[in-house]
Write a protein that holds these residues in place. Structure first.
Motif, short mmCIF file in Angstrom:
data_model
loop_
_atom_site.label_atom_id
_atom_site.label_comp_id
_atom_site.label_asym_id
_atom_site.label_seq_id
_atom_site.Cartn_x
_atom_site.Cartn_y
_atom_site.Cartn_z
N UNK A 48 -23.36 -9.91 13.27
CA UNK A 48 -22.87 -11.05 12.50
C UNK A 48 -23.69 -11.29 11.23
N UNK A 49 -24.99 -11.52 11.42
CA UNK A 49 -25.81 -11.87 10.26
C UNK A 49 -25.85 -10.77 9.19
N UNK A 50 -26.08 -9.51 9.58
CA UNK A 50 -26.10 -8.48 8.53
C UNK A 50 -24.79 -8.38 7.76
N UNK A 51 -23.66 -8.48 8.47
CA UNK A 51 -22.39 -8.33 7.78
C UNK A 51 -22.04 -9.58 6.96
N UNK A 52 -22.68 -10.66 7.33
CA UNK A 52 -22.42 -11.91 6.61
C UNK A 52 -23.29 -12.02 5.36
N UNK A 53 -24.15 -11.03 5.18
CA UNK A 53 -25.17 -11.12 4.14
C UNK A 53 -24.63 -11.51 2.76
N UNK A 54 -23.55 -10.87 2.29
CA UNK A 54 -23.08 -11.27 0.96
C UNK A 54 -22.73 -12.76 0.90
N UNK A 55 -22.18 -13.28 1.98
CA UNK A 55 -21.83 -14.70 2.01
C UNK A 55 -23.08 -15.56 2.02
N UNK A 56 -24.08 -15.11 2.79
CA UNK A 56 -25.31 -15.90 2.86
C UNK A 56 -25.98 -15.94 1.49
#
Lengths: 317, 287
Positions: A221-229
């Motif tokens: 979750x977190x790695x793939x969400x990186x651009x959003x974060x």
């Protein structure tokens, strides 16, 4: 796609000058021209003029006088500027960091498959963002009043009242709370749309490999969400540096003005230099410094969120 | 999330208490989001002392019109509401029109420097508004636009986000063949845009319109800088002004005004929330 999309070849021989290709180019330029004309006048020119203006002494009425770097000296030797600078940073940190983390948590909870009423929650969480900041500030100024609800709750917990409208920390806590209230849900919805773009079969594969929820969170979750974060924290950082309306309205009661030291921010400082005191030169220097600080913190923010989320998701396509 | 690990048998099943905590958290969050709206209404409908009531008053009263009458004595409330409506509508119509045109050109035409110009449009999104505020104010003064709605409307008539958002939508939603067919039939460029593209992309135009309307309606900084005369105040300035009254803060009055000013936007949002949220999330990731 180098070929023009809209071209009819028949017209070319008849009209040697205004061919279809030329005509469609002219049309395209006409269609995009309003933006470029307006942006040149009200965007680009003012930006360059601000840099130019920061080297002049000017009250917007009399002729400009070149003073070199004196405006920057004046600003940086003004203690009020440094108070506004620290205030902006403190309130920025207090309003942004917990907000982004809370938004992430909310989004993850809302996303986990079994949430009923997902749409309703999304609407409710987004509602704070449609309200005007002025309205938000007025409401919170009652909640944070000396005899307001927050102090009543603190007393109920056996704690002392806090002077939210005059204390050094009190004002900052109140203003950061307003910022958080307004933006947490908004950011949660951005994160949610990021979560929805992660393919479900990744989770299935991980589950088959025996990954638990925690492992799934940290390695999918977190790695793939990186651009959003990165996007959300960048936007929040820039927003935090431009904080103006909340402190202006919150501290502006009873006509005392908004430059009170507990809550003055860099933009408030800029505003009062220019439109209260008529010092356009120092205000321009402040704007330039605000811009530099914004760039600095944007870069810093990119580095931090890149490091915090980890580089596992940064696979190049 | 540590509590969730207790229920390890099936990785997806939280069990009763897990679910309870999970929904409790979401519901508390939602209550915090909504409570200030309710509180606004509670204070606005109760008498002057309601804000300082101990314990806090949480029931709706019947003093709304009484409070609101005092608003009308202090400020040209409806005038300000009308001003905001006028400015926001004018900006929104213009933004939707020009951004759709520009988005259409970037999506469906080929012309020299196209990519470079589009990157430039996106790059302008990064520049903070405050950087250009002073010279823009000076320009307004030179044009004698200070204290006029032109100062609010003209600079905002088209924006980079709108162009980006319309281009994204148009490039997928409008079939190029349809435009070519229109050209072969001899339709003019604008006519094709208007008759073929616009009907297909009205949902995107509506989303852009609502998002833009909210932004302009809620703006405070720029109106504060350029508007001088109280008659010209937008609703945000009028609200702030009620808060500045010297003779003690009359919260019943302030909140009845705030609530009335918030209500229209709230209704519009609830009616179109699906579009607004979709618009927000599809424009979110541009980098």
């Amino acid at each position: 796609m180098a070929e023009p999309v809209i071209t009819s070849p028949h017209a070319e021989s008849k009209r040697p000058f205004l061919t279809e290709q030329r005509r469609s180019r002219i049309t395209a330029y006409t269609f995009i021209s309003p933006f470029f004309i307006l942006f040149s006048i009200f965007g680009l020119y003012p930006i360059f003029f601000t840099f130019y203006l920061s080297f002049f002494k000017w009250d917007a009425l009399n002729p400009m006088k070149f003073v070199g770097f004196k405006n920057y000296d004046l600003v940086t030797s003004d203690p009020t500027f440094w108070i506004s600078f620290t205030n902006t940073l403190i309130m920025g940190l207090m309003g942004t960091v917990p907000q982004v983390m809370l938004a992430l948590l909310l989004a993850v909870l809302l996303h986990s498959g079994m949430t009923k009423f997902k749409k309703t929650f999304r609407i409710l969480y987004f509602m704070p963002n449609i309200t005007s900041i002025v309205a938000v500030t007025l409401v919170f100024s009652t909640l944070f009043g000396n005899n307001g609800m927050i102090n009543w709750m603190l007393n109920g917990l056996g704690l002392d009242s806090v002077a939210f409208n005059s204390g050094w920390w009190g004002v900052k806590i109140a203003i950061s709370t307003m910022v958080m209230w307004r933006w947490t849900g908004y950011n949660a919805i951005l994160f949610l749309s990021g979560l929805q773009s992660i393919p479900m079969d990744l989770y299935e594969a991980a589950r088959i490999d025996g990954a638990n929820r925690r492992q799934q969170l940290f390695s999918i979750t977190l790695p793939l969400l990186k651009p959003f974060i990165i996007f959300v924290s960048l936007q929040s950082t820039i927003g935090a540096l431009q904080l103006f309306t909340e402190p202006y309205v919150f501290l502006g009661q009873a006509g005392t003005g908004s430059t009170r030291q507990e809550g003055i921010t860099m933009v408030t400082y800029l505003y009062s230099e220019a439109f209260r005191n008529g010092f356009f030169g120092t205000a321009a220097a402040t704007a330039v410094m605000l811009f530099l600080v914004t760039i600095l913190f944007s870069i810093l923010n990119m580095l931090i969120s890149r490091g915090a989320v980890g580089d596992t998701g940064g696979k190049k396509a | 999330m540590s509590t969730l690990r207790i229920f390890r048998k099936k990785p997806d099943d939280l069990g009763f208490f897990g679910k309870l905590g999970f929904y409790l958290f979401l519901i508390i969050g939602a209550l915090i989001s909504v409570f200030p709206f309710y509180w606004m209404f509670v204070v606005g409908t109760n008498d002057k002392g309601a804000v300082f009531h101990v314990p806090p008053l949480l029931t709706v009263g019947d003093q709304f019109f009484h409070n609101f009458k005092r608003v009308l004595e202090k400020a040209d409330f409806f005038q300000a509401l009308g001003n905001s409506l006028f400015v926001s509508s004018a900006v929104t119509l213009s933004v939707v029109f020009f951004c759709t045109l520009a988005g259409y050109a970037f999506a469906k035409y080929e012309f020299p420097l196209k990519n470079g110009l589009f990157i430039f449009v996106i790059a302008t999104l990064i520049v903070p508004q405050q950087l250009g505020v002073l010279p823009t104010y000076v320009i307004m003064a030179k044009l004698h636009w200070i204290d006029s709605y032109k100062a609010l409307i003209v600079p905002a008539m088209v924006n980079a986000f709108g162009i980006f958002w319309m281009r994204q939508y148009i490039s997928t939603a409008v079939p190029t063949e349809l435009i070519e067919a229109g050209r072969i039939d001899g339709g003019g460029h604008f006519r094709i845009f208007w008759k073929i593209a616009v009907p297909v992309i009205t949902p995107a135009m509506a989303t852009l319109g609502i998002l833009n309307f909210m932004t302009v309606w809620n703006d405070f900084f720029w109106p504060l800088v350029v508007l001088k005369n109280k008659e010209h105040y937008t609703i945000q300035l009028a609200l702030q002004q009620l808060f500045t009254t010297r003779d003690g803060l009359d919260y019943g009055m302030i909140m009845s005004a705030t609530f009335t000013a918030t209500l229209p936007l709230l209704i519009v949002f609830l009616l179109f929330s699906r579009w607004v949220i979709a618009g927000l999330t599809s424009g979110a990731i541009k980098s």
